[in-house]
Write an enzyme that holds these catalytic residues in place. Structure first.
Site, mmCIF file in Angstrom:
data_model
loop_
_atom_site.group_PDB
_atom_site.id
_atom_site.type_symbol
_atom_site.label_atom_id
_atom_site.label_comp_id
_atom_site.label_asym_id
_atom_site.label_seq_id
_atom_site.Cartn_x
_atom_site.Cartn_y
_atom_site.Cartn_z
ATOM 1 N N LYS A 1 0.782 -0.965 0.226
ATOM 2 C CA LYS A 1 0.116 0.261 0.170
ATOM 3 C C LYS A 1 0.843 1.479 -0.104
ATOM 4 C CE LYS A 1 -2.754 -3.044 -0.307
ATOM 5 N NZ LYS A 1 -3.269 -3.447 -1.194
ATOM 6 N N GLU B 1 -2.261 7.872 7.523
ATOM 7 C CA GLU B 1 -3.471 8.718 6.857
ATOM 8 C C GLU B 1 -4.201 8.978 7.631
ATOM 9 O OE1 GLU B 1 -5.225 6.368 4.149
ATOM 10 O OE2 GLU B 1 -3.603 5.996 2.755
ATOM 11 N N HIS C 1 -16.147 -4.425 6.283
ATOM 12 C CA HIS C 1 -15.541 -4.496 5.386
ATOM 13 C C HIS C 1 -15.905 -5.855 4.272
ATOM 14 C CE1 HIS C 1 -12.846 -1.235 6.926
ATOM 15 N NE2 HIS C 1 -12.820 -2.306 7.876
ATOM 16 N N ARG D 1 -7.778 -7.599 -9.423
ATOM 17 C CA ARG D 1 -8.074 -9.174 -9.980
ATOM 18 C C ARG D 1 -9.543 -8.982 -10.703
ATOM 19 N NH1 ARG D 1 -8.889 -8.015 -4.685
ATOM 20 N NH2 ARG D 1 -11.620 -7.088 -4.256
#
Ligand code: MV4
Length: 506
Positions: free
Chosen positions: A116, A200, A235, A292
């Site tokens: 990331k 972040e 999630h 993907r």
């Protein structure tokens, strides 16, 4: 074009890829575990190879066995579907090293986007907006304190090797930082074998909007518009739609160009998705790229008319993309993920044998499923039974069509999330399109606690009346003859019947 493709997956996505192969005139090879010997994907494929016992670590994740199977049957290419080995750089490399074609992005792009922090560095270099934060992992708590002060609280700690929300911690004040950092590092280490964590700025109340991209091997990269994916729980996305009520043509063009820039920066080829946070003020930030095919790809297919899976295969075979630079969505599409989770019971996965299935049909309805009567639903694989997808001209019509299709759907033998989806379709916020990534989890208690829809109550009332009438008939016939209540087979349905009566009496 290939003559034979092996599909390294199971369930609905294996069937989806098999269908694409057959439309392209390509022969399909399924793989299966002990648990899937009689699964629909095995029957629908032209050939099937057994790869191991039920646990995925010994079957669908056995890269060596899968490549060996492809070699043995003479398949030229491998499609990984989603999940399992689809985003494992080592597997993509092993497939290529075995002289086979990998139907997916270059291993280097999987690796770049898998980190990331690396993805953020690439994005920044390409002029793609990212959430304010670091591109290096934190050294220690002091480092974290300094960095958090620069961006201001709340901040979000994220695992560098992460994605999909694992190893994330919201920190609202400096006092919480030390504990949260330790927890995030521990979770990251456990989940990814790498404890690197970065920071972040935490964006409050955004939407999750993602952009579908396709890139061919000849340098052409295009975007196919957005999907609204804000309705998720822990999630796990539950409902997706295309387009998004929050995106107009102008924003779609800008987000599309941004996604294409991010894909180009990673040397991307094949189908991929850029995830963004879309803030209330219309600003958007690149989060990560999923390298993907995604579960929710059908809503994009419905509004663009583009077969994404066929294009994955055609791109891997070297064909140039012959699609326009920009595709404006036509109409509206919604997908409900029908899982074997019981919403009334904290979404606990339910197991058992599917004894009966009635699938919705009619105008604008698509079912991408992987079950049939006789399917055993266990705990070895994920709980997705199938995806119910609708298309209509407008969003309100799509919602009405989804309600109608959900009412038609019957799965007997395991609990499903059907009722939950019906309630969302009837929710006022949802119907206004007033959503954010927090919406579902805030709304869940009232959604689950809400009374059943009017139509279901009517059905229950009719059923209760019929049962009561039958029982009266029985009692009359039985009186003075045997007196044995236990001969009444409706007793087996006692709990259900009582529930129906209660509903009818309300
Ligand atoms: C965020 C965020 C708010 N601010 N980053 C969740 C999974 C991973 N893809 C990144 N995620 C988020 N990152 C900042 N700086 C909120 C989320 C997030 C989220 C994102 C997309 C879809 C659902 C979500 C649910 C909770 C949090």
């Amino acid at each position: 074009m290939f003559t034979k493709v092996l599909i390294a997956n199971r369930g609905e996505i294996a069937l989806r890829v098999i269908r694409a192969c057959h439309e392209l005139g390509v022969s399909s090879v399924a793989i299966y575990s002990d648990a899937d010997a009689h699964a629909p994907h095995v029957r629908e494929a032209d050939e099937a190879v057994h790869v191991g016992p039920a646990p995925s670590s010994e079957s669908y994740l056995r890269g060596d066995a899968i490549i060996e199977a492809a070699r043995r049957v003479g398949a030229e290419a491998i499609h990984p579907g989603y999940g399992f080995l689809s985003e494992r750089e080592w597997f993509a490399r092993a497939v290529i090293d075995a002289g086979l074609v990998w139907i997916g992005p270059p291993p280097s792009a999987i690796a770049a986007m898998g980190s990331k922090t690396e993805a953020r560095r690439l994005a920044i270099a390409a002029g793609v907006p990212v959430v304010p934060g670091t591109t290096e992992s934190l050294r220690d708590v002091d480092d974290a304190r300094k960095v958090a002060k620069t961006f201001g609280y709340p901040v979000l700690l994220k695992a560098a090797a992460g994605g999909g929300g694992k190893g994330m911690r919201i920190v609202r004040a400096e006092a919480e930082l030390e504990g949260a950092l330790a927890a995030a590092q521990r979770e990251a280490k456990n989940a990814f074998g790498d404890d690197a964590v970065y920071v972040e700025k935490y964006i409050e109340g955004p939407r999750h909007v993602e952009i579908q991209v396709l890139a061919d091997q000849h340098g052409r990269t295009i975007s196919l518009g957005e999907r609204e994916c804000s309705i998720q729980r822990r999630h796990q996305k539950m409902i997706e739609e295309a387009p998004s009520v929050a995106v107009n043509s102008e924003l779609r063009r800008r987000m599309g160009e941004t996604a294409v820039a991010a894909a180009r920066a990673a040397g991307y080829v094949n189908a991929g998705t850029c995830e963004f946070l879309l803030a209330r003020d219309g600003s958007f930030y690149f989060l990560e790229m999923n390298t993907r095919l995604q579960v929710e790809h059908p809503v994009t297919e419905c509004v663009t008319g583009v077969d994404l899976v066929q294009w994955q295969i055609r791109i891997a075979a070297g064909e140039p993309l012959d699609l326009p630079e920009r595709v404006e969505p036509n109409g509206w599409s919604i997908e409900c993920r029908i899982t074997s989770e019981d919403p009334a019971n904290g979404f606990l996965p339910s197991t058992g044998r599917v004894s009966f299935v009635h699938l919705p049909a009619g105008p604008g309805v698509r079912w991408d499923g992987g079950i049939e009567p006789g399917s055993m639903i266990g705990l070895h694989y994920d709980s997705l039974l199938g995806k119910l997808i609708v298309w209509a001209r407008t969003r309100p019509q799509a919602i009405e069509r989804m309600r109608r299709a959900l009412h038609e759907l019957r799965v007997v033998g395991v609990e499903t999330s059907r009722e939950f989806h019906l309630r969302v379709m009837e929710d006022e916020d949802y119907r206004r399109g007033d959503l954010s990534i927090q919406w579902l989890e805030q709304r869940l208690p009232t959604l689950i606690g809400a009374p059943p829809p009017e139509s279901e109550v009517k059905l229950a009332a009719v059923a209760a009346a019929l049962l009561a009438d039958r029982d009266r008939g029985r009692r009359a016939a039985d009186s003075g003859v045997t007196g044995h209540e236990s001969r009444d087979p409706s007793h087996e349905n006692g709990r259900w019947r009582d529930a129906a009566r209660r509903d009818a009496l309300r």
